[in-house]
Write an enzyme that holds these catalytic residues in place. Structure first.
Site, PDB file in Angstrom:
ATOM      1  N   THR A 232      14.210  52.933  66.362  1.00 31.63           N
ATOM      2  CA  THR A 232      14.953  52.538  65.436  1.00 31.63           C
ATOM      3  C   THR A 232      14.701  52.485  65.771  1.00 31.63           C
ATOM      4  O   THR A 232      16.716  52.287  64.839  1.00 31.63           O
ATOM      5  CB  THR A 232      15.641  53.808  65.367  1.00 31.63           C
ATOM      6  OG1 THR A 232      14.968  52.824  64.326  1.00 31.63           O
ATOM      7  CG2 THR A 232      15.540  52.639  64.969  1.00 31.63           C
TER       8      THR A 232
ATOM      9  N   GLU B 280      17.465  58.998  66.394  1.00 26.26           N
ATOM     10  CA  GLU B 280      18.083  58.022  67.282  1.00 26.26           C
ATOM     11  C   GLU B 280      18.959  58.664  68.358  1.00 26.26           C
ATOM     12  O   GLU B 280      18.828  58.335  69.533  1.00 26.26           O
ATOM     13  CB  GLU B 280      18.917  57.020  66.466  1.00 26.26           C
ATOM     14  CG  GLU B 280      18.093  56.068  65.623  1.00 26.26           C
ATOM     15  CD  GLU B 280      17.328  55.053  66.450  1.00 26.26           C
ATOM     16  OE1 GLU B 280      17.623  54.905  67.657  1.00 26.26           O
ATOM     17  OE2 GLU B 280      16.426  54.408  65.892  1.00 26.26           O
ATOM     18  N   THR B 281      19.859  59.551  67.968  1.00 23.92           N
ATOM     19  CA  THR B 281      20.853  60.038  68.930  1.00 23.92           C
ATOM     20  C   THR B 281      21.162  61.521  68.826  1.00 23.92           C
ATOM     21  O   THR B 281      22.145  61.980  69.404  1.00 23.92           O
ATOM     22  CB  THR B 281      22.180  59.269  68.765  1.00 23.92           C
ATOM     23  OG1 THR B 281      22.701  59.478  67.438  1.00 23.92           O
ATOM     24  CG2 THR B 281      22.004  57.778  69.014  1.00 23.92           C
TER      25      THR B 281
END
Length: 364
Positions: free
Chosen positions: A13, A148-149
């Site tokens: 992102t 992202e995570t």
């Protein structure tokens, strides 16, 4: 995350890209659960109360936003310089080659695919509803959250106010866009404090990435204010602990940046050596600029559905260190993915991870 902007595409992102003010940040998110990792160093910590430009900015921010001056000065003054943030945004030495194959291998791998399967199965209803409501494929949403995570396993352990204040006032001068990036992070600091004071949140308690991105989708404060939504209908927005809110917010982000439902993100492409004009094809970078006819006239060969594509295309190059580069024909939707994190490497990793997760789902 590459490029990803953060977007960050996301920056990101990130890209991790990134901003009518806000839904409540106090309502918007509970504090992250990790402990901060601003570990003590040999040097004494530097507090921004000792930074004249930061204190002048705090006074100006309080006046412009009609915030409590003492509170704004105290919040920025308590922020500590975060060396990890400076290291994280410092450009690599010149000549370090990009490597799509290595980058892809970090994300399209068994652990992340298995975690994506579990996330998809646990959140089928929200994913299906987001796809129907926003036109954004569930696979793309799942790919973003995974890159992202890792579906919430790694949301960041740095104090957000430390990270953003550091990059607002000590962005490394070696960066080719240092002035613009500093201005960006000053705006993010303004967004963060405006949201927090309006809603009674404690800015010192929010945890995120070294660049100040928060929650499962790693939204910057401005993106949180503009794009985060209450998708589970409980009256608050929570990007740390509500997968439905995360799913709806990511879909809303892509819709806001112009996602076209049903359009592919990219097509395979090969070259005709006799007519190839690679320099002209690569000149617009990832911005779609060529009709199908013009694309092929420059030696980029398309087949099948790509020949009927109604919009412009871009030749996207993905370097492989010393090996030959990989290429795809990117559509406007590919470009939209890069608005999350401004990197073609990030965008293709997100797309391919989502597709790999979808392919691995058990049949229902």
């Amino acid at each position: 995350m590459q490029r990803r902007s953060i977007a960050l595409a996301a920056l990101a992102t990130l890209s991790l890209s990134i901003l009518p003010l806000p839904v409540a940040l106090a309502q918007a998110t509970p504090l992250a659960k990790q402990r901060p990792t601003n570990r003590p160093s040999a040097r004494a910590p530097f507090f921004y109360r000792d930074h004249p430009a930061a204190m002048a900015f705090a006074e100006d921010l309080a006046a412009r936003r009609q915030l409590d001056p003492a509170w704004v000065l105290a919040q920025i003054g308590q922020a500590q310089r975060l060396e990890a943030a400076i290291r994280g945004v410092t450009p690599p030495p010149r000549g370090v080659p990009k490597n799509w194959a290595a980058y892809r291998a970090r994300f399209i791998e068994p652990t992340r695919i298995a975690a994506g399967q579990a996330f998809w199965q646990d959140n089928r209803e929200a994913l299906a509803r987001a796809e129907a409501e926003f036109g954004v494929p569930a696979s793309l949403i799942v790919g973003v959250i995974g890159v992202e995570t890792l579906y919430g396993r790694h949301t960041g352990t740095h104090k957000v106010i430390d990270a953003i204040t550091t990059l607002a006032f000590d962005f490394p001068a070696s960066h080719p866009r240092a002035a613009a990036r500093s201005a960006f992070f000053r705006d993010e600091l303004e967004q963060l404090l405006s949201l927090c004071q309006r809603n009674g949140s404690d800015p010192q308690g929010l945890l995120g990435s070294f660049a100040g991105a928060m929650g499962l989708p790693q939204f910057m404060p401005s993106s949180w204010a503009r794009y985060a939504i209450d998708f589970d209908g409980n009256g608050k927005v929570d990007l740390f602990d509500s997968p439905a809110d995360v799913i709806g917010s990511v879909a809303n982000y892509f819709k806001a940046f112009g996602w076209t439902p049903g359009m592919p993100t990219h097509y395979p492409v090969r070259f005709d050596p006799a007519t190839l004009d690679l320099e002209t094809l690569l000149a617009p970078d990832i911005l779609p600029s060529f009709t199908v006819e013009a694309f092929q006239a420059k030696g980029a060969v398309l087949e099948g559905a790509a020949l009927q594509h109604p919009g412009p295309l871009a030749l996207v190059e993905l370097q492989n260190a010393g090996a030959p580069s990989s290429y795809v024909a990117g559509t406007q939707n590919f470009y939209v993915v890069t608005r999350y994190n401004w990197s073609s490497y990030y965008a293709l990793a997100v797309i391919e991870l989502g597709e790999a997760v979808k392919a691995a789902l058990p049949e229902r």
